[in-house]
Design a protein around this motif. Structure first.
Motif, short mmCIF file in Angstrom:
data_model
loop_
_atom_site.label_atom_id
_atom_site.label_comp_id
_atom_site.label_asym_id
_atom_site.label_seq_id
_atom_site.Cartn_x
_atom_site.Cartn_y
_atom_site.Cartn_z
N GLY A 10 0.83 -1.20 0.00
CA GLY A 10 0.00 0.00 0.00
C GLY A 10 0.86 1.25 0.00
N ILE A 11 0.33 2.33 -0.56
CA ILE A 11 1.09 3.57 -0.65
C ILE A 11 1.41 4.12 0.74
CG2 ILE A 11 -0.93 5.05 -0.74
CD1 ILE A 11 2.34 5.47 -2.72
N ASP A 12 0.63 3.73 1.74
CA ASP A 12 0.88 4.20 3.11
C ASP A 12 2.14 3.60 3.70
OD1 ASP A 12 -0.74 1.78 2.96
OD2 ASP A 12 -0.72 1.83 5.15
N ARG A 13 2.70 2.58 3.04
CA ARG A 13 3.93 1.97 3.51
C ARG A 13 5.18 2.72 3.04
NH1 ARG A 13 2.98 -1.48 7.73
NH2 ARG A 13 1.25 -2.87 7.24
N VAL A 14 5.01 3.64 2.12
CA VAL A 14 6.15 4.40 1.60
C VAL A 14 6.52 5.48 2.60
CG1 VAL A 14 6.99 5.85 -0.28
CG2 VAL A 14 5.47 3.93 -0.77
N VAL A 15 7.74 5.42 3.12
CA VAL A 15 8.19 6.40 4.12
C VAL A 15 9.15 7.42 3.54
CG1 VAL A 15 7.79 4.89 6.08
CG2 VAL A 15 9.97 4.77 4.87
#
Length: 241
Positions: free
Chosen positions: A108-113
């Motif tokens: 998921g894009i929310d995993r990109v830090v």
């Protein structure tokens, strides 16, 4: 997030955003420029091979280069087609990593830090992911291949609510300016010329002063206070009447 220059990345046929260059964007320049140059280098060898196979000499010099060019084009297409590529699905907000026709990973894009990359053609991008277990980095080659390739990274940054880089052209111009400033600093240091911060933004001022200092060191112009002195000049001056 409001951007002064919204990214315009390439998209797949399904509408996904391609992070980095497409295989076609890299294949076409090779076929149009790189492959012909390599073909010319091996043309005598290819013609000789065809002659050994019984092809008339005139035809061998025509068919040889065409055969080599076609083989190079097919080889490049296969190599680039099997390369790793990263795409972002805006509808599902999923980031996918593919190798050829096979999907290897998906998050998921929310995993990109974090997501960073350089504007140069050979620069790579790195995408930091926070996944169960330990942090993972995804690597994207030739992220600065062209504006659209770099805009894929910018679109990803925007979707992940990260700081969005300026357009590739601006970053490339900034990098060129830094390299030019470093070269000017080195040139000034070689002749003993004091560096001023204005030179980093005013190249004409630097070149004018640099030329003047060189004329002073060459004995073509009188020195001003603070100017560097030619080796041996100060000692010789004390002997003048």
């Amino acid at each position: 997030m409001t951007l002064d220059a919204p990214p315009t990345p390439r998209r797949t046929r399904a509408g996904a955003i391609l992070v980095g260059p497409s295989w076609r964007a890299r294949w076409v320049p090779f076929v149009a420029l790189g492959a012909p140059i390599l073909t010319l280098v091996v043309t005598p060898l290819s013609a000789a091979v065809l002659q050994q196979l019984g092809v008339p000499e005139g035809w061998s010099w025509l068919l040889g280069p065409l055969t080599v060019w076609a083989l190079l084009a097919v080889w490049a297409a296969l190599l680039l087609g099997l390369a790793v590529r990263v795409v972002f699905e805006p509808t599902t907000r999923r980031l996918q990593r593919w190798r050829g026709p096979l999907r290897r990973d998906e998050v998921g894009i929310d995993r990109v830090v974090w997501a960073i990359g350089g504007p140069g053609r050979g620069d790579a991008a790195r995408i930091g992911l926070e996944v169960p277990g330990e942090p993972v980095d995804w690597w994207v080659g030739s992220i600065g291949w062209d504006d659209a390739a770099f805009d894929g990274l910018r679109a990803l940054q925007d979707a992940a609510h990260l700081p969005v880089d300026p357009p590739r052209s601006q970053l490339a111009a900034r990098a060129r300016a830094l390299r030019r400033t470093d070269a000017h600093r080195a040139a000034a240091e070689r002749v003993g010329m004091p560096w001023r911060e204005e030179y980093a933004h005013d190249e004409r001022a630097f070149l004018a002063e640099y030329d003047r200092v060189r004329r002073v060191l060459g004995g073509l112009e009188p020195a001003l206070p603070g100017d560097p002195v030619r080796p041996g000049r100060a000692h010789a001056t004390t002997l003048d009447p």
